[in-house]
Design a protein around this motif. Structure first.
Motif, PDB file in Angstrom:
ATOM      1  N   GLN A   1     -41.589  -1.615 -14.812  1.00 52.69           N
ATOM      2  CA  GLN A   1     -40.218  -0.670 -16.188  1.00 52.69           C
ATOM      3  C   GLN A   1     -41.128   0.237 -16.554  1.00 52.69           C
ATOM      4  OE1 GLN A   1     -37.688  -2.078 -17.593  1.00 52.69           O
ATOM      5  NE2 GLN A   1     -36.253  -0.687 -18.199  1.00 52.69           N
ATOM      6  N   LEU A   2     -41.799  -0.354 -17.797  1.00 55.67           N
ATOM      7  CA  LEU A   2     -42.854  -0.278 -18.549  1.00 55.67           C
ATOM      8  C   LEU A   2     -44.327   0.825 -18.002  1.00 55.67           C
ATOM      9  CD1 LEU A   2     -44.099  -3.414 -20.784  1.00 55.67           C
ATOM     10  CD2 LEU A   2     -41.770  -1.561 -21.491  1.00 55.67           C
TER      11      LEU A   2
ATOM     12  N   PRO B   1     -43.227   3.434 -24.425  1.00 55.75           N
ATOM     13  CA  PRO B   1     -42.039   2.262 -25.092  1.00 55.75           C
ATOM     14  C   PRO B   1     -43.195   2.514 -27.275  1.00 55.75           C
ATOM     15  CG  PRO B   1     -43.355   0.178 -24.412  1.00 55.75           C
ATOM     16  CD  PRO B   1     -44.409   1.809 -23.748  1.00 55.75           C
TER      17      PRO B   1
ATOM     18  N   THR C   1     -35.102  -0.953 -22.091  1.00 57.30           N
ATOM     19  CA  THR C   1     -35.667  -2.306 -22.124  1.00 57.30           C
ATOM     20  C   THR C   1     -34.983  -3.980 -21.878  1.00 57.30           C
ATOM     21  OG1 THR C   1     -36.799  -2.448 -23.519  1.00 57.30           O
ATOM     22  CG2 THR C   1     -38.530  -1.098 -22.340  1.00 57.30           C
TER      23      THR C   1
END
Ligand SMILES: [Zn+2]
Length: 114
Positions: free
Chosen positions: A70-71, A87, A108
Motif C-alpha cells: 500500500q505504501l 504519505p 492507511t
C-alpha cells in the motif's frame, strides 16, 4: 552434567533475548478469544489448527506485506497541496481539504470491514 530445568529455562531466555524475540501479553475480550480459537481452526479445516502464536505472528506478517504494498502505491502519488510524495506525515497546509495530511491517514489505518 545435565542442566537443571531452571538452568535450561535461563539458557532458553538468553537465546530468545539474543535473537530479539519478545514475549508479549495481549488483552483480548471474550469475543476476541472466541474468534481467535474459531479461526485458528477454520483456516485449516481437516488439519491441525494454527496455534495462537502462529495465527498472530502470521497476521502481523500478512499485514506488514499488505501495508508495504500500500505504501509503495501511495509513493506514486503526491499531496494535492504541497506536491510532496505520499504519505505526508505533516504539512503546513494540513487542514486544507486538498492536503493529503488532512485525512490521508484514513487510507492507511486498519479497517475492520473490507
Ligand atoms: Zn501537503
Amino acid at each position: 552434567m545435565p542442566k537443571s530445568p531452571a538452568e535450561r529455562k535461563a539458557a532458553q531466555r538468553a537465546r530468545q533475548a539474543a535473537s530479539g524475540e519478545k514475549k508479549l501479553e495481549l488483552k483480548l475480550d471474550s469475543q476476541e478469544v472466541e474468534m481467535l480459537a474459531q479461526n485458528c481452526a477454520a483456516r485449516r479445516p481437516g488439519r491441525e489448527p494454527y496455534t495462537l502464536n502462529e495465527y498472530i505472528t502470521m497476521l502481523i506478517r500478512k499485514d506488514a506485506a499488505e501495508l508495504a504494498q500500500q505504501l509503495e502505491e501511495l509513493a506514486k502519488r503526491q499531496c494535492g497541496k504541497c506536491g510532496d510524495r505520499l504519505p505526508v506525515a505533516s504539512c503546513p497546509c494540513q487542514g486544507d481539504s486538498q492536503c493529503w495530511a488532512t485525512s490521508g491517514w484514513l487510507e492507511t489505518k486498519l479497517n475492520i470491514t473490507p
